[in-house]
Design an enzyme around this catalytic site. Structure first.
Site, PDB file in Angstrom:
ATOM      1  N   HIS A 145      -3.480 -17.331   0.700  1.00 29.12           N
ATOM      2  CA  HIS A 145      -2.486 -17.113  -0.345  1.00 29.12           C
ATOM      3  C   HIS A 145      -1.790 -18.457  -0.570  1.00 29.12           C
ATOM      4  O   HIS A 145      -1.706 -19.284   0.344  1.00 29.12           O
ATOM      5  CB  HIS A 145      -1.409 -16.117   0.078  1.00 29.12           C
ATOM      6  CG  HIS A 145      -1.900 -14.746   0.404  1.00 29.12           C
ATOM      7  ND1 HIS A 145      -2.439 -14.429   1.631  1.00 29.12           N
ATOM      8  CD2 HIS A 145      -1.903 -13.606  -0.325  1.00 29.12           C
ATOM      9  CE1 HIS A 145      -2.753 -13.143   1.647  1.00 29.12           C
ATOM     10  NE2 HIS A 145      -2.447 -12.615   0.467  1.00 29.12           N
ATOM     11  N   ASP A 165       0.816 -19.298   1.988  1.00 25.28           N
ATOM     12  CA  ASP A 165       0.287 -19.495   3.344  1.00 25.28           C
ATOM     13  C   ASP A 165       0.153 -20.981   3.639  1.00 25.28           C
ATOM     14  O   ASP A 165       0.386 -21.425   4.762  1.00 25.28           O
ATOM     15  CB  ASP A 165      -1.106 -18.877   3.503  1.00 25.28           C
ATOM     16  CG  ASP A 165      -1.142 -17.385   3.325  1.00 25.28           C
ATOM     17  OD1 ASP A 165      -0.098 -16.736   3.492  1.00 25.28           O
ATOM     18  OD2 ASP A 165      -2.236 -16.867   3.016  1.00 25.28           O
ATOM     19  N   ASP A 173     -13.254  -7.706   2.993  1.00 23.99           N
ATOM     20  CA  ASP A 173     -12.320  -8.062   4.050  1.00 23.99           C
ATOM     21  C   ASP A 173     -12.713  -7.242   5.268  1.00 23.99           C
ATOM     22  O   ASP A 173     -12.493  -6.022   5.315  1.00 23.99           O
ATOM     23  CB  ASP A 173     -10.883  -7.756   3.638  1.00 23.99           C
ATOM     24  CG  ASP A 173     -10.225  -8.922   2.919  1.00 23.99           C
ATOM     25  OD1 ASP A 173     -10.929  -9.901   2.609  1.00 23.99           O
ATOM     26  OD2 ASP A 173      -9.012  -8.856   2.658  1.00 23.99           O
TER      27      ASP A 173
END
EC number: 5.3.1.5
Length: 440
Positions: free
Chosen positions: A101, A104, A296
């Site tokens: 992100h 992040d 994911d």
């Protein structure tokens, strides 16, 4: 700069007989599976957020980890230190990709201007790290859910100024992803949902979300980004009900706004659990709808009602998932990103390796079992036999629209139809799958 993981050179493949906890037992990047290298099949990625951003805090306790880049200090300097450690980790773990992100990798700052300037500096840092290491970006995204401004959502927020701020983040994050050679851009609606219908206009919020996604597609084409746009379904948490509930729900949304040919799905195992589905179901549904993009890879806990984001460790579950993916032709731009975190009590820095190594071995063994299932072809054969009637003249006429409901009623009466149920043989097929799993 001194290595952070100074007790480890690189994780290497040592085979199934190895007792070394810092070695792969099943993941051999160069092993050929169905004529393709294992690394190319699996396309592993490590995520920035759980691995390097989470400090071990939870609803009932403060941070439990002692990460040097999470200590007080100048924000950009700490972000650069975090990048040093992240790419050391990616290199030593042998993952070809990573994901992030925006916030992040870069300090958010106190204003949009600071956010954009900080991110630009960190994109240059990441570009240098990628060139040095050979690690590539699987996907980037924008965090439009953590900051208090997004308490009522981003694209679905009742305030168009919040909508505009979110648009700025997505523009910036997508352009960063493009610059870094990212192969996908992900959209996860963390707070695109509602807490109560008492203050919610469902039609209004759906229209806002649809227009936002249309603008995302428009911007993708404007900047020439060739990667895949991905929506990641999740039914709830942090909101009570999220609009991207599951794969089938997202398909309906995309169809409504004319986006089904522009956006695919990033399926997370734990989100499937929260939606009351199996991981296998969500993968198979995405494939059946022509929306499968990426994964994911993690696991949830069926006894808990929240996103535990544990590392995948079930070969049985993931063999069937990899079977579906292989049948569909495998990944193109997507891959297996480990959206997973060590437990709060796992405070040793090398626990990060243990979690990822186990997950990579799990998925590698699942891949090899799935390949055996493909080569044997028995499951596909059984399904083809079960639906073989649809290859008959009657079946084809129905599917091609050559018979109406009244035509079929007439046909059934004229031919005095009296069909007899054929066994689905579920138990036999379950035994067959166990044969692939457990018999060498």
């Amino acid at each position: 700069m001194q290595a952070y993981f100074d007790q480890l050179d690189r994780v290497r493949y040592e085979g199934s007989k190895s007792s070394n906890p810092l070695a792969f037992r099943h993941y051999n990047p160069d092993e050929l599976v169905l004529g393709k290298r294992m690394e190319e099949h699996l396309r592993f990625a490590a995520c920035y957020w759980h691995t390097f951003c989470w400090n071990g805090a939870d609803m009932f306790g403060v941070g439990a980890f002692n990460r040097p880049w999470q200590q007080p200090g100048e924000a950009l300097a700490l972000a650069k230190r975090k990048a040093d450690v992240a790419f050391e980790f990616f290199h030593k773990l042998h993952v070809p990709f990573y994901c992030f992100h925006d916030v992040d990798v870069s300090p958010e700052g106190a204003s949009l201007k600071e956010y954009i300037n900080n991110f630009a500096q960190m994109v240059d840092v990441l570009a240098g790290k990628q060139e040095e290491s050979g690690v590539k970006l699987l996907w980037g995204t924008a965090n439009c859910f953590t900051n208090p401004r997004y308490g009522a959502g981003a694209a679905t927020n009742p305030d168009p100024e919040v909508f505009s701020w979110a648009a700025t983040q997505v523009v910036t994050a997508m352009e960063a992803t493009h610059k870094l050679g990212g192969e996908n851009y992900v959209l996860w609606g963390g707070r695109e949902g509602y807490e109560t219908l008492l203050n919610t206009d469902l039609r209004q919020e759906r229209e806002q979300l649809g227009r936002f996604m249309q603008m995302v597609v428009e911007h993708k084409h404007k900047i020439g980004f060739q990667g895949t746009l991905l929506i990641e379904p999740k039914p709830q948490e942090p909101t009570k009900h999220q609009y991207d509930y599951d794969a089938a729900t997202v398909y309906g949304f995309l169809k409504q706004f004319g986006l089904e040919k522009e956006i695919k799905l990033n399926i997370e195992a734990n989100h499937a659990t929260l939606a009351g589905h199996s991981f296998h179901h969500e993968i198979a549904t995405a494939i059946a709808l022509g929306l499968f993009g990426s994964v994911d890879a993690n696991r949830g806990d069926a006894q808990l009602g929240w996103d535990t984001d544990q590392f995948p460790n079930s070969v049985e579950e993931n063999a069937l998932v990899m079977y579906e993916i292989l049948k569909a032709g495998g990944f193109t731009t997507g891959g297996l990103n480990f959206d997973a975190k060590v437990r709060r009590q796992s405070t040793d820095k090398y626990d990060l390796f243990y979690g990822h190594i186990g997950a990579m071995d799990t998925m590698a063994l699942a891949l090899k079992i799935a390949a055996r299932m493909i080569e044997d072809g028995e499951l596909d054969k059984r399904i083809a036999q079960r639906y073989s009637g649809w290859n008959s003249e009657l079946g084809q006429q129905i599917l091609k629209g050559q018979m109406s409901l009244a035509d079929l009623a007439k046909y059934a009466q004229e031919h005095n139809l009296s069909p007899v149920h054929q066994s689905g043989r579920q138990e036999q097929l379950e035994n067959l799958v166990n044969h692939y799993l457990f018999d060498k």
